[in-house]
Design a protein around this motif. Structure first.
Motif, short mmCIF file in Angstrom:
data_model
loop_
_atom_site.label_atom_id
_atom_site.label_comp_id
_atom_site.label_asym_id
_atom_site.label_seq_id
_atom_site.Cartn_x
_atom_site.Cartn_y
_atom_site.Cartn_z
N LEU A 81 0.87 -1.00 0.20
CA LEU A 81 -0.07 0.45 -0.24
C LEU A 81 1.11 1.44 0.03
CD1 LEU A 81 -2.71 1.41 0.41
CD2 LEU A 81 -2.33 1.13 3.01
N GLN A 82 2.37 1.41 0.62
CA GLN A 82 3.07 2.06 1.37
C GLN A 82 3.27 2.46 -0.52
OE1 GLN A 82 6.21 2.18 3.83
NE2 GLN A 82 7.02 3.68 3.76
N LEU A 83 3.81 1.91 -1.09
CA LEU A 83 4.32 2.22 -2.05
C LEU A 83 3.39 2.41 -3.54
CD1 LEU A 83 6.95 1.58 -3.82
CD2 LEU A 83 6.73 -1.16 -4.69
N ALA A 84 2.11 1.89 -3.37
CA ALA A 84 0.91 2.13 -4.14
C ALA A 84 1.21 3.70 -4.18
CB ALA A 84 -0.07 1.30 -3.70
N LEU A 85 0.50 3.96 -3.08
CA LEU A 85 0.50 5.90 -2.72
C LEU A 85 1.55 6.55 -3.36
CD1 LEU A 85 -0.97 4.95 0.93
CD2 LEU A 85 -2.29 5.29 -1.19
N SER A 86 2.15 5.71 -2.90
CA SER A 86 3.94 6.35 -3.40
C SER A 86 3.43 6.60 -4.96
CB SER A 86 5.46 6.06 -2.79
OG SER A 86 5.71 6.70 -3.62
N ASP A 87 3.58 5.74 -5.64
CA ASP A 87 3.23 6.17 -6.91
C ASP A 87 2.25 7.29 -7.59
OD1 ASP A 87 5.06 3.83 -7.32
OD2 ASP A 87 4.16 2.25 -7.91
N VAL A 88 0.87 7.36 -6.72
CA VAL A 88 -0.51 7.90 -7.23
C VAL A 88 0.27 8.79 -6.71
CG1 VAL A 88 -2.19 8.73 -6.29
CG2 VAL A 88 -2.11 6.27 -6.34
N MET A 89 1.45 9.89 -6.52
CA MET A 89 0.91 10.99 -6.02
C MET A 89 2.66 10.92 -6.39
SD MET A 89 -1.11 12.31 -3.98
CE MET A 89 -0.68 14.23 -3.18
N GLY A 384 -8.45 6.35 6.48
CA GLY A 384 -7.60 7.04 6.89
C GLY A 384 -6.46 7.05 6.36
N VAL A 385 -6.86 5.49 4.85
CA VAL A 385 -5.56 5.87 3.98
C VAL A 385 -4.88 7.29 3.50
CG1 VAL A 385 -5.25 5.03 1.83
CG2 VAL A 385 -6.50 3.89 2.95
N SER A 386 -5.48 8.52 3.56
CA SER A 386 -4.96 9.35 2.95
C SER A 386 -4.36 10.12 3.63
CB SER A 386 -5.59 9.63 2.16
OG SER A 386 -7.12 10.45 2.53
N GLY A 387 -4.06 9.71 4.84
CA GLY A 387 -3.30 10.34 6.32
C GLY A 387 -1.96 11.27 5.43
N VAL A 388 -0.97 9.55 5.15
CA VAL A 388 0.13 10.11 5.38
C VAL A 388 0.89 10.89 3.77
CG1 VAL A 388 0.60 7.83 3.89
CG2 VAL A 388 2.69 9.07 5.45
N LEU A 389 -0.30 10.79 3.56
CA LEU A 389 -0.11 11.64 2.37
C LEU A 389 -0.21 12.83 2.22
CD1 LEU A 389 -1.64 9.77 -0.60
CD2 LEU A 389 0.63 9.29 -0.40
#
Ligand SMILES: *Cc1c(COP(=O)(O)O)cnc(C)c1O
Length: 440
Positions: A81-89, A384-389
């Protein structure tokens, strides 16, 4: 119209924009700890009560037998998930992302299995003690007996809910033998009502939203002196039930070898409805980790009641509807227009901030979570998923204000997944497909 309506934050809320809000009143924990209306001892008292009931729960709910009757979820690392969020943004995410799997909590399949069940157990214990049925030193498997069920059958438990609180209160109360009624708001899912009725719970359906369902329940309870109303808008017991999660999380972090201290900050992202669950957990985490933990709430853009109450300082004296915000969201667990009476004021000095998420993004993040970690959650559970972003984009000045920039590689981020396990297969598929379509 009054002045508060002209602040840029409130204007953005009215425009239904996704915002990231940092709490200007947050204080050093040492400076405010002694002023809080609840203390560590209250949380420990709640924790002890849950321990007393554990043998009973293990006996009557087989899905808690593996944990000896302790209702707890896993903490798992989510690198995919961390990698995918990193890619999305297109953004590097330093540190490590974890998921707290309350979507899989036993008995109710949501975070409500913490506070809701706790308050029912507290009430049952108080009744049994008062009637001379029990001493706190007894084996609580006594509660699984005809005499206790007979006692509780003469007592009513009443609650108003958007769905998940009703599930947890209804299932627990019915198991103990209470006469239990759940007032369901219009946004409550049909399957939740069906499931409750199958367990012998009285379900009253309302055509209005959560606030009205709660008010109806409260009124009904006032007409009977054997009735007990679980007040989601103002319950310290619910709050303390939720807070115990902090003690459990502390243990899990130690077991996983995760350090939280001055140089290893902890960020926690908590979906927020009326505020009891995320507020109780934030209160608990501050007691345990003090200034080393940074707690953020996540709300739907259509139901931003907590940030509205905190930004204006009006707390439960203002609702989103008063500003023309409709409180219509796919995140039914968060579809609340007015925050809890006491949680917002307590969060004034403890909470780091609040961000809002559009329904489309909730669906997108829910689909990403399935694709990467095979973790189905309901839309509320994905907030909560977008919190880190947010932290790494809009949160830049918060990070530098708190001297956190160079500590990010050692940071721990926890997205609190709050519900989903009991969602029927068909509905789950619909959620996922909506998210998939939006991602294309
Ligand atoms: C109730 C709920 C929340 C938020 O809890 P509150 O106490 O209402 O703030 C979050 N997620 C899910 C799935 C819920 O059911």
């Amino acid at each position: 119209m009054t002045d508060y309506i002209h602040t840029p934050v409130v204007q953005s809320l009215i425009a239904l924009q996704e915002i990231t809000w940092f709490n200007p009143k947050k204080a050093r924990f040492d400076d405010v700890q002694s002023t809080l209306p609840l203390q560590m001892s209250d949380m420990l008292d709640a924790s002890d009560r849950l321990t007393r009931f554990a043998p009973y729960l293990a006996q009557v709910f087989p899905d808690t037998a593996a944990t000896n009757g302790i209702i707890e979820s896993e903490l798992i690392a989510v690198p995919a998930l961390q990698l995918a969020l990193s890619d999305v943004m297109n953004l590097d995410i330093p540190g490590r992302l974890w998921m707290k799997c309350d979507n899989q909590l036993p008995i109710a399949g949501s975070i409500k299995a913490r506070g809701g069940i706790y308050e029912v157990l507290l009430h049952a214990e108080n009744l049994a003690l008062a009637k001379g049925f029990l001493k706190t030193s007894d084996d609580y498997r006594l509660f699984d007996s005809a005499s206790f069920r007979e006692l509780f059958s003469k007592h009513q438990i009443i609650v108003g809910s958007t769905g998940n609180l009703g599930l947890s209160i209804g299932i627990m109360s019915a198991k103990l033998g209470f006469d239990v009624t759940v007032h369901m708001s219009s946004d409550a899912r049909e399957w939740k009502k069906v499931l409750l009725r199958s367990k012998g719970v009285n379900v009253v359906e309302h055509t209005a939203d959560y606030g009205v369902a709660v008010a109806q329940g409260r009124q009904e309870a006032m007409q009977q002196d054997t009735a007990y109303f679980i007040d989601d808008e103002d319950s310290k017991s619910l709050f303390l039930g939720y807070s115990v999660a902090a003690l459990r999380l502390q243990k899990q972090l130690i077991e996983q070898g995760v350090v939280v201290d001055e140089n290893h900050p902890l960020f926690v992202y908590l979906p927020c409805g009326v505020g009891g669950a995320p507020g109780g957990i934030t209160f608990g985490l501050k007691q345990v980790f003090g200034d080393h933990v940074h707690c953020f709430f996540a709300e739907p853009t259509h139901s931003p009641c907590m940030v509205l109450g905190m930004e204006t300082g009006l707390h439960n004296a203002i609702s989103v509807q008063e500003l023309g915000i409709d409180n219509q969201t796919c995140a039914d667990g968060l579809a609340v227009g007015r925050p809890s009476a006491f949680v917002g004021p307590m969060m004034d000095t403890l909470l780091s901030g609040v961000y809002t998420v559009s329904d489309d993004n909730l669906y997108r993040h829910l689909a990403i979570l399935v694709d990467t970690e095979n973790m189905p959650v309901e839309p509320s559970g994905a907030a909560g998923v977008s919190g880190v972003l947010r932290m790494l984009t809009a949160g830049r000045s918060y990070l530098s204000d708190h001297q956190l920039d160079d500590k990010l590689p050692q940071a721990t981020h926890i997205m609190w997944a709050t519900g989903g396990d009991m969602v029927p297969q068909e509905e789950r598929k619909n959620y996922y497909q909506k998210g998939q379509a939006l991602l294309r």
